[in-house]
Design a protein around this motif. Sequence first.
Motif, short mmCIF file in Angstrom:
data_model
loop_
_atom_site.label_atom_id
_atom_site.label_comp_id
_atom_site.label_asym_id
_atom_site.label_seq_id
_atom_site.Cartn_x
_atom_site.Cartn_y
_atom_site.Cartn_z
N THR A 70 0.79 -1.32 -0.17
CA THR A 70 0.06 0.09 0.10
C THR A 70 0.90 1.31 0.01
N TRP A 71 0.18 2.48 -0.46
CA TRP A 71 0.87 3.73 -0.66
C TRP A 71 0.79 3.99 1.01
N ASN A 181 5.72 2.90 -1.64
CA ASN A 181 4.80 1.81 -1.94
C ASN A 181 6.09 0.50 -2.14
N ALA A 186 2.27 -1.33 -7.82
CA ALA A 186 1.14 -0.40 -7.42
C ALA A 186 0.65 0.58 -8.34
N PRO A 187 -0.82 0.74 -8.33
CA PRO A 187 -1.04 1.90 -9.27
C PRO A 187 -0.60 3.27 -8.80
N MET A 189 -0.96 7.17 -7.52
CA MET A 189 -1.65 7.57 -6.27
C MET A 189 -2.83 8.16 -6.60
N GLN A 191 -4.83 7.07 -9.09
CA GLN A 191 -5.90 5.93 -9.27
C GLN A 191 -6.11 5.26 -7.99
N TYR A 192 -5.08 5.17 -7.21
CA TYR A 192 -5.14 4.45 -5.74
C TYR A 192 -6.33 5.08 -4.93
#
Length: 247
Positions: A70-71, A181, A186-187, A189, A191-192
């Motif tokens: 996760t971010w 991250n 991971a996508p 930020m 998009q997240y």
Amino acid sequence: MTAQAKLDKGEARCPDAPSTQEIIAKDSVAAPSWVRCESYEFLGDEDISTDRYYDPEFEKKEYENLWTRTWQFACREEHIPDVGDYYVYDIGRKSFLITRVEENEIRAYYNACLHRGTKLRASGTDGCAHEFKCPFHGWTWNLDGSLQFAQNGWDFPHVKAEEFELPQAKVQVLAGFVFINMDHNAPPMEQYLGNEFMSHLNAWKLEDRYIHCHVSKVIPANWKLTMEAFMEAYHVIETHPQVAPSN
């Protein structure tokens, strides 16, 4: 307790009290659209199993499936304003050197010597450096993460400098916040977080603000208990009545 009419779950409201949106609507200055929007969804009221707050196995799964994917907010840009500035960020068993390597480039190196794993900088520290030198055996890395020096290099013919660059986590700066991250798949930020959250964030212009002071405290509790206490407003009536005035 006052008897209330039969309501669907999630529809209960304080008797005779205006809703937050009704209060906002009465403001003489129209609030921005992101303040006036609602996206409530009833997510259930089942009891939560208590083992997620103390079971080591749950903590292990949480670390493997949450924190490593996760971010997470590591520091602010003003923590590292100049090239060479660094800030140590720890999460669980991992430690990172958040470093400004160029005026417009920030990297997050794993804070561990590739020789024997000693931390290159101690936890809870920050500062400015032109290199990262292991305090145990002296192996040294340049600011860009490339290997500069291996002590008694003649005894390490198998070490290829190009293969011994400091590994990195993914980094993104958003509104002055530096996020990292460990999952490179991971996508982004934006998009997240989603469009709605991004519109809220952009409206506050947090990149134009700065940290005046930083206060931290170690709380002897599971992180979820601590976060839940800060996020829920149910305790405000009893614990912080001074911030909830009413007529």
